[in-house]
Motif scaffolding. Structure first.
Motif, PDB file in Angstrom:
ATOM      1  N   SER A  37       0.811  -1.226   0.000  1.00 42.12           N
ATOM      2  CA  SER A  37       0.000   0.000   0.000  1.00 42.12           C
ATOM      3  C   SER A  37       0.843   1.273   0.000  1.00 42.12           C
ATOM      4  O   SER A  37       0.307   2.363  -0.207  1.00 42.12           O
ATOM      5  N   ARG A  38       2.140   1.146   0.199  1.00 45.21           N
ATOM      6  CA  ARG A  38       3.030   2.307   0.202  1.00 45.21           C
ATOM      7  C   ARG A  38       3.706   2.404  -1.165  1.00 45.21           C
ATOM      8  O   ARG A  38       4.591   1.645  -1.498  1.00 45.21           O
ATOM      9  N   ALA A  39       3.245   3.365  -1.949  1.00 50.41           N
ATOM     10  CA  ALA A  39       3.706   3.493  -3.334  1.00 50.41           C
ATOM     11  C   ALA A  39       5.220   3.636  -3.423  1.00 50.41           C
ATOM     12  O   ALA A  39       5.849   3.138  -4.365  1.00 50.41           O
ATOM     13  N   VAL A  40       5.822   4.291  -2.434  1.00 56.94           N
ATOM     14  CA  VAL A  40       7.267   4.503  -2.469  1.00 56.94           C
ATOM     15  C   VAL A  40       8.019   3.172  -2.384  1.00 56.94           C
ATOM     16  O   VAL A  40       9.086   3.014  -2.998  1.00 56.94           O
ATOM     17  N   LEU A  41       7.454   2.202  -1.669  1.00 57.51           N
ATOM     18  CA  LEU A  41       8.082   0.895  -1.573  1.00 57.51           C
ATOM     19  C   LEU A  41       7.940   0.119  -2.880  1.00 57.51           C
ATOM     20  O   LEU A  41       8.893  -0.500  -3.357  1.00 57.51           O
ATOM     21  N   VAL A  42       6.754   0.140  -3.451  1.00 56.70           N
ATOM     22  CA  VAL A  42       6.498  -0.594  -4.688  1.00 56.70           C
ATOM     23  C   VAL A  42       7.372  -0.052  -5.815  1.00 56.70           C
ATOM     24  O   VAL A  42       8.046  -0.805  -6.531  1.00 56.70           O
ATOM     25  N   LYS A  43       7.371   1.276  -5.976  1.00 57.81           N
ATOM     26  CA  LYS A  43       8.198   1.887  -7.028  1.00 57.81           C
ATOM     27  C   LYS A  43       9.677   1.630  -6.741  1.00 57.81           C
ATOM     28  O   LYS A  43      10.470   1.372  -7.664  1.00 57.81           O
ATOM     29  N   GLY A  44      10.054   1.696  -5.479  1.00 59.36           N
ATOM     30  CA  GLY A  44      11.445   1.460  -5.122  1.00 59.36           C
ATOM     31  C   GLY A  44      11.899   0.058  -5.478  1.00 59.36           C
ATOM     32  O   GLY A  44      13.024  -0.144  -5.935  1.00 59.36           O
TER      33      GLY A  44
ATOM     34  N   ALA B 297      14.794  -1.099  -7.867  1.00 64.11           N
ATOM     35  CA  ALA B 297      15.833  -1.973  -7.305  1.00 64.11           C
ATOM     36  C   ALA B 297      16.033  -3.208  -8.174  1.00 64.11           C
ATOM     37  O   ALA B 297      17.162  -3.712  -8.298  1.00 64.11           O
ATOM     38  N   TYR B 298      14.965  -3.690  -8.781  1.00 63.18           N
ATOM     39  CA  TYR B 298      15.065  -4.848  -9.675  1.00 63.18           C
ATOM     40  C   TYR B 298      15.897  -4.494 -10.902  1.00 63.18           C
ATOM     41  O   TYR B 298      16.776  -5.255 -11.323  1.00 63.18           O
ATOM     42  N   ALA B 299      15.647  -3.320 -11.472  1.00 65.08           N
ATOM     43  CA  ALA B 299      16.418  -2.878 -12.636  1.00 65.08           C
ATOM     44  C   ALA B 299      17.889  -2.706 -12.263  1.00 65.08           C
ATOM     45  O   ALA B 299      18.788  -3.108 -13.018  1.00 65.08           O
TER      46      ALA B 299
ATOM     47  N   SER C  44      23.576  -4.816 -12.064  1.00 61.66           N
ATOM     48  CA  SER C  44      24.735  -5.198 -11.249  1.00 61.66           C
ATOM     49  C   SER C  44      25.223  -6.600 -11.608  1.00 61.66           C
ATOM     50  O   SER C  44      26.429  -6.861 -11.643  1.00 61.66           O
ATOM     51  N   LEU C  45      24.279  -7.503 -11.875  1.00 62.45           N
ATOM     52  CA  LEU C  45      24.668  -8.858 -12.279  1.00 62.45           C
ATOM     53  C   LEU C  45      25.452  -8.827 -13.589  1.00 62.45           C
ATOM     54  O   LEU C  45      26.466  -9.522 -13.748  1.00 62.45           O
ATOM     55  N   GLU C  46      24.981  -8.013 -14.522  1.00 59.02           N
ATOM     56  CA  GLU C  46      25.659  -7.905 -15.808  1.00 59.02           C
ATOM     57  C   GLU C  46      27.056  -7.305 -15.646  1.00 59.02           C
ATOM     58  O   GLU C  46      28.028  -7.776 -16.260  1.00 59.02           O
ATOM     59  N   LEU C  47      27.166  -6.277 -14.809  1.00 54.76           N
ATOM     60  CA  LEU C  47      28.462  -5.637 -14.575  1.00 54.76           C
ATOM     61  C   LEU C  47      29.431  -6.602 -13.895  1.00 54.76           C
ATOM     62  O   LEU C  47      30.627  -6.608 -14.195  1.00 54.76           O
ATOM     63  N   TRP C  48      28.890  -7.418 -12.970  1.00 55.17           N
ATOM     64  CA  TRP C  48      29.742  -8.404 -12.296  1.00 55.17           C
ATOM     65  C   TRP C  48      30.295  -9.398 -13.316  1.00 55.17           C
ATOM     66  O   TRP C  48      31.472  -9.745 -13.283  1.00 55.17           O
ATOM     67  N   ARG C  49      29.438  -9.849 -14.242  1.00 55.77           N
ATOM     68  CA  ARG C  49      29.869 -10.810 -15.243  1.00 55.77           C
ATOM     69  C   ARG C  49      30.970 -10.215 -16.120  1.00 55.77           C
ATOM     70  O   ARG C  49      31.976 -10.875 -16.430  1.00 55.77           O
ATOM     71  N   ILE C  50      30.790  -8.969 -16.525  1.00 56.82           N
ATOM     72  CA  ILE C  50      31.775  -8.300 -17.372  1.00 56.82           C
ATOM     73  C   ILE C  50      33.106  -8.142 -16.628  1.00 56.82           C
ATOM     74  O   ILE C  50      34.171  -8.447 -17.174  1.00 56.82           O
ATOM     75  N   ALA C  51      33.023  -7.676 -15.370  1.00 61.34           N
ATOM     76  CA  ALA C  51      34.245  -7.468 -14.592  1.00 61.34           C
ATOM     77  C   ALA C  51      34.969  -8.783 -14.354  1.00 61.34           C
ATOM     78  O   ALA C  51      36.200  -8.863 -14.455  1.00 61.34           O
ATOM     79  N   THR C  52      34.225  -9.821 -14.056  1.00 56.07           N
ATOM     80  CA  THR C  52      34.833 -11.125 -13.802  1.00 56.07           C
ATOM     81  C   THR C  52      35.491 -11.684 -15.059  1.00 56.07           C
ATOM     82  O   THR C  52      36.605 -12.224 -15.009  1.00 56.07           O
TER      83      THR C  52
ATOM     84  N   PRO D  46      19.421  -0.161  -0.258  1.00 54.19           N
ATOM     85  CA  PRO D  46      18.072  -0.358   0.298  1.00 54.19           C
ATOM     86  C   PRO D  46      17.303  -1.389  -0.527  1.00 54.19           C
ATOM     87  O   PRO D  46      17.640  -1.665  -1.685  1.00 54.19           O
ATOM     88  N   LEU D  47      16.262  -1.958   0.081  1.00 51.63           N
ATOM     89  CA  LEU D  47      15.374  -2.913  -0.593  1.00 51.63           C
ATOM     90  C   LEU D  47      16.130  -4.113  -1.143  1.00 51.63           C
ATOM     91  O   LEU D  47      15.889  -4.586  -2.257  1.00 51.63           O
ATOM     92  N   VAL D  48      17.051  -4.615  -0.326  1.00 52.51           N
ATOM     93  CA  VAL D  48      17.838  -5.778  -0.744  1.00 52.51           C
ATOM     94  C   VAL D  48      16.977  -7.033  -0.811  1.00 52.51           C
ATOM     95  O   VAL D  48      17.404  -8.065  -1.328  1.00 52.51           O
ATOM     96  N   ASP D  49      15.738  -6.942  -0.325  1.00 48.85           N
ATOM     97  CA  ASP D  49      14.824  -8.074  -0.445  1.00 48.85           C
ATOM     98  C   ASP D  49      14.589  -8.431  -1.915  1.00 48.85           C
ATOM     99  O   ASP D  49      14.281  -9.584  -2.243  1.00 48.85           O
ATOM    100  N   VAL D  50      14.763  -7.454  -2.792  1.00 47.73           N
ATOM    101  CA  VAL D  50      14.605  -7.715  -4.225  1.00 47.73           C
ATOM    102  C   VAL D  50      15.696  -8.663  -4.715  1.00 47.73           C
ATOM    103  O   VAL D  50      15.418  -9.645  -5.415  1.00 47.73           O
TER     104      VAL D  50
END
Length: 249
Positions: A160-167, A171-173, A178-186, A205-209
């Motif tokens: 119900s908190r729009a700031v969390l949903v949008k966040g 965070a997913y994007a 970050s996964l792509e950058l890790w692959r490139i760096a590795t 923040p929002l590491v639950d994602v």
């Protein structure tokens, strides 16, 4: 919400908490126990720094709220409210770190139970929230898997908190990037850069994602959950990436 590990308190702090609990237990009526618990908690300066330090160590990211995972955790919340169970006011196992919004605006003294009086809210230091909640990654909203999950969504305002949903959508994007950058760096042999990407990813923040992404990549229906995102799913399933990203017990 994510699974958290409770740490041990310094012995001096644990002793002080026990002494406070004994003072509350000495009262002969429930009304007196509640009043004593309230007064002692208001004068908790001697133990607050140690409690906050321990909770901060347990919290996700940089001292994020253990409920929403977004804002800074500033308050010591009584998971089982002291107005309901005054004898647990100084019970270390009953303390969690919450942001002021979750503590004062959302949860307050709410503590739903089922028909048998069993608590419905999920304590992330005792149970894995992912057993009760599923995050729909593309839209940033939670779906309840159990009555406990429904209670968490309602009490903590997870949808119900729009700031969390949008966040969470953002965070997913960011996590995918970050996964792509890790692959490139590795692949380039840039080990220090890869480690820095992992460190920053877990401290956002929002590491639950990010937790939900790795969890859902192992699900039997992963292909459906990541429909149209084959590259992301492949990265999440990459043994080398998982070894680099996932914390070790």
């Amino acid at each position: 919400m994510i699974r958290l590990r409770r740490v041990a308190l310094p012995q001096g702090t644990a002793t002080r908490l026990g002494e406070y609990t004994e003072k509350i237990a000495e009262q002969t009526t429930e009304k007196a126990r509640k009043a004593t618990a309230k007064d002692l908690w208001a004068a908790r300066r001697g133990v607050r720094p140690s409690l906050v330090a321990a909770l901060t160590e347990m919290a996700p990211g940089h001292a994020r709220c253990m409920y929403c995972g977004d804002s800074q955790g500033t308050d010591i919340d009584h998971f089982d409210p002291k107005s309901r169970t005054p004898l647990r006011t100084f019970d270390w196992l009953n303390h969690l770190l919450a942001c002021s919004y979750c503590n004062s605006n959302q949860k307050r003294s709410r503590f739903p139970t089922d028909g048998d009086g069993v608590p419905l809210l999920v304590d992330p230091t005792l149970r894995d929230p992912l057993d009760h909640l599923r995050l729909v990654l593309p839209i940033g909203e939670y779906r309840a898997r159990t009555p406990q999950g429904e209670a968490c969504i309602d009490v903590f305002g997870l949808n119900s908190r729009a700031v969390l949903v949008k966040g969470r959508v953002d965070a997913y994007a960011t996590a995918r990037h970050s996964l792509e950058l890790w692959r490139i760096a590795t692949d380039k042999g840039q080990c220090d850069k890869a480690k820095e990407i992992v460190r920053v990813s877990w401290n956002r923040p929002l590491v639950d994602v990010l937790v939900a992404m790795f969890h859902q990549s192992e699900h039997a229906a992963a292909e459906a959950l990541f429909a149209g995102e084959d590259e992301v799913l492949a990265l999440l399933r990459d043994p080398q990436l998982r070894e680099g990203f996932l914390p070790r017990a």
